[in-house]
Design an enzyme around this catalytic site. Structure first.
Site, PDB file in Angstrom:
ATOM      1  N   ASP A 136      -0.114   0.203   3.292  1.00  0.00           N
ATOM      2  CA  ASP A 136       0.552   1.357   2.970  1.00  0.00           C
ATOM      3  C   ASP A 136       1.997   1.034   3.419  1.00  0.00           C
ATOM      4  O   ASP A 136       2.433   0.134   4.207  1.00  0.00           O
ATOM      5  CB  ASP A 136       0.197   2.407   4.032  1.00  0.00           C
TER       6      ASP A 136
ATOM      7  N   HIS B  83      -2.407   7.827  -7.349  1.00  0.00           N
ATOM      8  CA  HIS B  83      -1.717   8.283  -6.192  1.00  0.00           C
ATOM      9  C   HIS B  83      -0.333   7.793  -6.249  1.00  0.00           C
ATOM     10  O   HIS B  83       0.770   8.650  -5.925  1.00  0.00           O
ATOM     11  CB  HIS B  83      -2.248   8.063  -4.773  1.00  0.00           C
TER      12      HIS B  83
END
Length: 507
Positions: free
Chosen positions: A216, A353
């Site tokens: 991330d 996403h």
């Protein structure tokens, strides 16, 4: 006699115990993430554009590199005492950006503070900061804009008692707790705890990965005057994140300069359910095993492999070497020679996403308003054996896991709220440069990770296309939410000079 900000920074160093000079960083540094600039690099870059890194709270520009972090949400019960202690006792603890860039200047625990609109009101600060989302609070538009089901919200976020939040970050929870006790002692009963959430990086090789398993923070932008851009990394004006700086086009009170709006969200992740969905709907690439086909589906829903490698560059097979190289892992834009960008989903699905929340070449190059700096951290324990066996998340609150989502921007309606409402939650509209084919065959669909299919409704079916690279028109229906909002709030993270000269003095 009023002391200068420089005097307070000297006092901050003096407050640190003599033997507390760090030899190891309080931050994490996974290979896949963009490296922070050195103190010398940042000083040179900031001087070129007049950016004062000693005045900007440290969390804003650092990004997702925290090891342990406590979010301590508080209510101000004695504004007069709080203001007095904020200036005299808390300000010397506040960690500016410049202090985090070298190990030997890092504190034992980094401390930042931010206030909700109600918190500023409690301090007698009624200036209009030029952001309606901040002024009204997150609860005001939670269903129509964010799509949350408010029955899932933590009661503290749904109420009116959160006036501010302390962000306490270190390399051990013991350090964090010790600093929290120090802060509470300084404030001497002028605040009460409204809520708290302990975040921490995941263990071992999972450090830097969120609970679904994906690396991330790779796509955070480079900020002019702070960081050196890597290949593929967008370079943005500091005013998109810092009030009053170049690129901020809104009129602000002068004292608000170098502050930033913090969007906080507690996002529960239903990891066993997500993993079960991937297995039950695994793709059918004949060259891959069943497990690999399940991983492939997850990668295409996210837009990156768990390693961090983008599917736009590695469409069907993970590439860990690419993933670990910041010179390559962000260097893509969804265009490929010989492929029509308006219809090509063999590389990266339109609904993935990372593409929904950062469209890259899908946007005109001059469209830079809708960006955020993400600075969140995972919370909660690892998935238990029992949860893995049952494919169901345990309902015990102590076993809840997810992401303490933090986004910084100078305009919430153009930043976090725009990304959630107009891109992640929107199946059809692309406010982008191309004339898209709006045939059902090429609808991008709602974001399969964080998108919500209804206004304030849970588990509304989502039908993204493009998830199967062998048949981009195939629709894979998602009937459950893998990410559940537990609530949040909007805050203003002021500069150190604002804390000294405005917030500690009140109206």
């Amino acid at each position: 006699m009023k002391l200068s900000l420089a005097s307070f920074l000297v006092a901050a160093v003096a407050l640190q115990p003599a033997l507390s000079v760090r030899t190891n960083s309080l931050l994490i540094d996974p290979a896949a993430l963009p490296a922070l600039p050195s103190a010398q690099q940042a000083a040179s870059a900031s001087a070129d554009v007049g950016l004062n890194l000693t005045n900007i709270q440290g969390d804003i520009l650092i990004g997702m590199k925290k090891n342990k972090e406590l979010f301590f949400f508080f209510t101000i019960v004695n504004p007069t005492l709080f203001r007095s202690q904020l200036g005299s006792g808390i300000l010397p603890l506040i960690t500016p950006t410049s202090q985090l860039l070298a190990v030997d200047t890092q504190p034992t625990t980094a401390v930042n503070i931010a206030f909700s609109q109600r918190g500023l009101n409690a301090l007698g600060i009624t200036d209009d900061l030029g952001d309606t989302a901040f002024t009204n609070g997150q609860i005001d538009n939670v269903a129509t804009i964010l799509g949350d089901e408010t029955s899932n919200w933590e009661p503290a976020f749904a109420g009116t008692g959160i006036h501010g939040v302390f962000l306490l970050a270190s390399d051990t929870i013991d350090n964090v707790n010790a600093t929290l006790s120090q802060v509470q002692n300084i404030l001497n009963g002028s605040i009460t705890e409204a809520y708290s959430l302990q975040g921490q990086a995941r263990p071992g090789d999972e450090q830097g990965h969120e609970h679904f398993g994906f690396m991330d923070g790779i796509s955070n932008p480079a900020v002019t005057g702070f960081s050196t851009p890597l290949p593929g990394q967008q370079v943005l004006d500091p005013g998109l994140f810092l009030l009053g700086e170049s690129g901020d086009l809104v009129s602000r009170p002068s004292w608000a300069k170098d502050g930033s709006f913090l969007a906080f969200r507690q996002l529960q992740q239903r990891v066993p359910e997500f993993n079960a969905f991937l297995v039950d709907n695994a793709l059918s690439n004949p060259n891959l095993t069943a497990d690999q086909n399940a991983e492939l589906l997850g990668a295409r829903m996210m837009g990156r492999w768990k390693s961090g490698a983008p599917v736009d560059l590695a469409p069907t097979v993970d590439d860990p070497v690419l993933a670990a190289d910041p010179q390559q892992n962000n260097n893509f834009n969804y265009t490929h020679p010989g492929f029509d960008e308006a219809t090509d989903q063999t590389h990266c699905p339109f609904s993935a996403h990372v593409r929904k929340t950062n469209p890259r070449s899908d946007l005109n190059p001059e469209d830079t308003a809708n960006h955020i700096i993400r600075a969140g951290i995972p919370y909660g324990p690892e998935v238990t054996d029992a949860e893995n066996a049952s494919n169901v998340s345990n309902t015990d609150p102590s076993l809840e896991r997810g992401l303490a989502f933090v986004a910084y921007q100078s305009d919430i309606n153009n930043g976090f709220a725009f990304l959630q409402q107009n891109w992640a939650n929107n199946a059809n509209t692309r406010n982008l440069k191309l004339t898209w084919n709006f045939s059902p065959l090429f609808m991008q669909g709602i974001d399969p990770i964080i998108g919500t299919g209804g206004l304030g409704q849970a588990d509304v079916p989502r039908t993204p296309s493009g998830l199967d690279p062998s048949d981009p028109t195939r629709i894979i229906t998602i009937n459950q939410d893998f990410v559940v909002s537990r609530g949040g709030e909007y805050f203003f993270s002021p500069s150190l000079s604002a804390i000294q000269n405005t917030l500690s003095l009140g109206a």
